[in-house]
Design an enzyme around this catalytic site. Structure first.
Site, PDB file in Angstrom:
ATOM      1  N   TYR A  89       0.740  -0.906  -0.223  1.00 45.17           N
ATOM      2  CA  TYR A  89       0.071   0.050  -0.409  1.00 45.17           C
ATOM      3  C   TYR A  89       0.584   1.189  -0.185  1.00 45.17           C
ATOM      4  CZ  TYR A  89      -4.417   2.415   1.090  1.00 45.17           C
ATOM      5  OH  TYR A  89      -5.981   2.914   0.749  1.00 45.17           O
ATOM      6  N   GLN A  92       1.313   2.972  -5.791  1.00 42.40           N
ATOM      7  CA  GLN A  92      -0.129   2.667  -6.076  1.00 42.40           C
ATOM      8  C   GLN A  92      -0.917   1.823  -5.525  1.00 42.40           C
ATOM      9  OE1 GLN A  92       0.076   2.267  -9.705  1.00 42.40           O
ATOM     10  NE2 GLN A  92       1.862   3.976  -9.963  1.00 42.40           N
ATOM     11  N   ARG A 112       1.963  -5.306   6.344  1.00 39.63           N
ATOM     12  CA  ARG A 112       2.499  -6.253   7.231  1.00 39.63           C
ATOM     13  C   ARG A 112       2.018  -5.442   8.330  1.00 39.63           C
ATOM     14  NH1 ARG A 112       9.041  -5.145   6.417  1.00 39.63           N
ATOM     15  NH2 ARG A 112       9.104  -3.124   5.684  1.00 39.63           N
ATOM     16  N   SER A 150       7.267  -2.922  -2.827  1.00 35.65           N
ATOM     17  CA  SER A 150       8.161  -2.575  -3.475  1.00 35.65           C
ATOM     18  C   SER A 150       8.823  -3.339  -4.302  1.00 35.65           C
ATOM     19  CB  SER A 150       9.303  -1.608  -2.289  1.00 35.65           C
ATOM     20  OG  SER A 150       9.555  -2.601  -1.516  1.00 35.65           O
ATOM     21  N   ASP A 151       9.878  -3.299  -5.233  1.00 37.73           N
ATOM     22  CA  ASP A 151      10.496  -4.059  -6.153  1.00 37.73           C
ATOM     23  C   ASP A 151      11.442  -5.018  -4.983  1.00 37.73           C
ATOM     24  OD1 ASP A 151       8.978  -3.759  -8.563  1.00 37.73           O
ATOM     25  OD2 ASP A 151      10.308  -1.394  -8.490  1.00 37.73           O
ATOM     26  N   HIS A 175       4.689  -4.035 -12.806  1.00 35.19           N
ATOM     27  CA  HIS A 175       6.538  -3.179 -13.098  1.00 35.19           C
ATOM     28  C   HIS A 175       6.814  -4.364 -13.360  1.00 35.19           C
ATOM     29  CE1 HIS A 175       9.865  -1.245 -13.825  1.00 35.19           C
ATOM     30  NE2 HIS A 175      10.213  -0.575 -12.640  1.00 35.19           N
ATOM     31  N   ASP A 259      10.813   2.139 -18.652  1.00 29.72           N
ATOM     32  CA  ASP A 259      10.470   2.072 -17.679  1.00 29.72           C
ATOM     33  C   ASP A 259      11.576   2.661 -16.949  1.00 29.72           C
ATOM     34  OD1 ASP A 259       7.976   2.787 -15.936  1.00 29.72           O
ATOM     35  OD2 ASP A 259       9.754   1.816 -13.984  1.00 29.72           O
TER      36      ASP A 259
END
Ligand SMILES: NC(=O)c1ccc[n+]([C@@H]2O[C@H](COP(=O)([O-])OP(=O)(O)OC[C@H]3O[C@@H](n4cnc5c(N)ncnc54)[C@H](OP(=O)(O)O)[C@@H]3O)[C@@H](O)[C@H]2O)c1
EC number: 1.1.1.86
Length: 399
Positions: A89, A92, A112, A150-151, A175, A259
């Site tokens: 959260y 995006q 979490r 996150s990536d 992504h 990107d």
């Protein structure tokens, strides 16, 4: 006039094309993974609104899908048996999650417990045990698992999430980063589930604000695994459901390379570097901070760049003095030639995985937020951006 006429012709041939597309879609729907009954209902109800469009983008014809192809009732019907489990959260998750909720879809959030995102989700009205869960619980409940961690976190959590991605679920990313660079991330989507991507071309905050204004962000979409034969359609539907205005197709590889390249280049890093270089030379030549800032950033962002955004580069040239025009026409090729080798190096660095490696290594550190904050503070402390703060205060609307 000529431009308008060409556009009208393109549109009218697009409409002709759409009829074939309608038939094609109807045939696919009748065999689709959603129940035949609901597909048939869809077919009868929405056949008039379906239309992929062929648009001539400066000489190259591409297919796009628009929001009008997926009206809200059609989305509700399409996803009526689904639980969209959105994990993460951040920007995006916030934008896509709230848009899905406002569209009336059954969306739940997984983050979490007691982290910053959990608190943000509570503030946005997500309810623990109802539509807010810990990550693994949300993944178990979802028929669609929308991985918006996150990536770096996608890589860190993959071992625990992967066994929960059982047959019949659909895995979604925004992504291509994790699957494409799986030699570094170890994220290898199971081969027996549909895996799709919708990548909004903007911040999650903009995904939300444009949706609220009744507008829509542009997004790309791509398919990694198509097990059901419906992955393409699922991605288009989800793209609209999260608030896209129009979507164009790409691949996971092309999405991630363009990107990473774009944000390091013109979107963020490149433009920042160019602002700094111009400002510093003005200051070294005795110009005051306010003059240097106005000639570098303020006029760009407040006057000229919005014209490019609204009407195009030629319009911006046309709106400027003959003196400005002559100079810009002479100098843009010089900048292009000087910068192109930098962009070539940058593209290579994204394609060969160096940018991914760097990002994973930095963002996986326990103290990455503190380190990032330190670097952002360095930016805040630069004269140019301190000057900017004062200049913004002087705008009449801020007085
Ligand atoms: N931001 C953009 O403009 C943008 C645009 C297009 C696509 N995307 C893509 O969208 C995805 C999400 O990006 P984002 O910018 O929204 O998110 P982000 O800020 O990069 O990630 C934030 C989320 O990851 C969670 N997280 C971080 N480390 C974690 C860990 N070790 N374990 C569990 N959760 C962890 C955070 O939870 P806590 O609060 O608990 O730490 C938070 O919910 C990425 O794939 C990104 O590339 C982003």
């Amino acid at each position: 006039m000529a431009v308008a006429a060409t556009r009208a012709a393109t549109r009218s041939s697009s409409r002709a094309f759409s009829v074939a597309a309608v038939n094609q879609w109807s045939a696919i729907s009748a065999n689709g993974s959603h129940s035949n009954a609901s597909s048939l209902t869809l077919k009868n109800k929405f056949v008039q609104t379906r239309g992929l469009k062929q648009i001539n983008f400066g000489g190259t014809v591409e297919t796009v899908y628009e929001r009008s192809d997926w009206p809200r009732e059609k989305l509700l019907e399409y996803f009526k048996d689904d639980t969209l489990a959105l994990i993460g959260y951040g920007a995006q998750g916030y934008g896509q999650g709230l848009n899905l909720r406002d569209n009336g879809l059954n969306v739940i959030i997984g983050v979490r417990k007691n982290g910053a995102s959990w608190k943000a989700a509570l503030e946005d009205g997500w309810v623990p045990g109802e539509n807010l869960f810990e990550i693994n619980e949300a993944v178990e409940k979802g028929t669609y698992v929308m991985n918006l961690l996150s990536d770096a976190a996608q890589s860190e959590t993959w071992e625990s999430i992967k066994p929960l991605l059982t047959k019949g679920k659909t895995l979604y990313f925004s992504h291509g980063f994790s699957p494409v660079f799986n030699d570094l991330t170890h994220v290898e989507p199971p081969k027996d589930i549909d895996t799709i991507l919708v990548a909004p071309k903007g911040s999650g905050r903009t995904v939300r604000s444009l949706f609220k204004e009744g507008r829509g962000i542009n997004s790309s979409y791509a398919v990694w695994n198509d097990v059901s034969g419906k992955a393409d359609e699922k991605a288009q539907a989800l793209a609209v459901a999260i608030g896209s205005g129009y979507v164009y197709k790409t691949t996971f590889e092309k999405e991630v390379n363009s990107d990473l390249y774009g944000e390091r280049g013109c979107l963020m890093g490149g433009i920042h570097g160019m602002f700094l270089a111009q400002y510093e030379v003005l200051r070294e030549n005795g110009h005051s901070p306010s003059e240097a800032f106005n000639e570098t950033v303020e006029e760009a962002t407040q006057s000229l760049y919005p014209l490019i955004g609204k009407y195009g580069m030629d319009y911006m040239y046309d709106a400027c003095s003959t003196t400005a025009r002559r100079g810009a026409l002479d100098w843009y090729p010089v900048f292009k030639d000087a910068l192109k080798p930098v962009f070539q190096d940058l593209y290579e660095s994204t394609k060969n995985g160096s940018e991914t490696k760097r990002s994973l290594e930095f963002n996986s550190q326990a103290d990455y937020r503190e380190k990032l904050e330190k670097e952002l503070q360095t930016i805040r402390d630069m004269e140019i951006w301190r000057v900017g703060k004062e200049v913004r205060k002087l705008r009449p609307e801020n007085n």
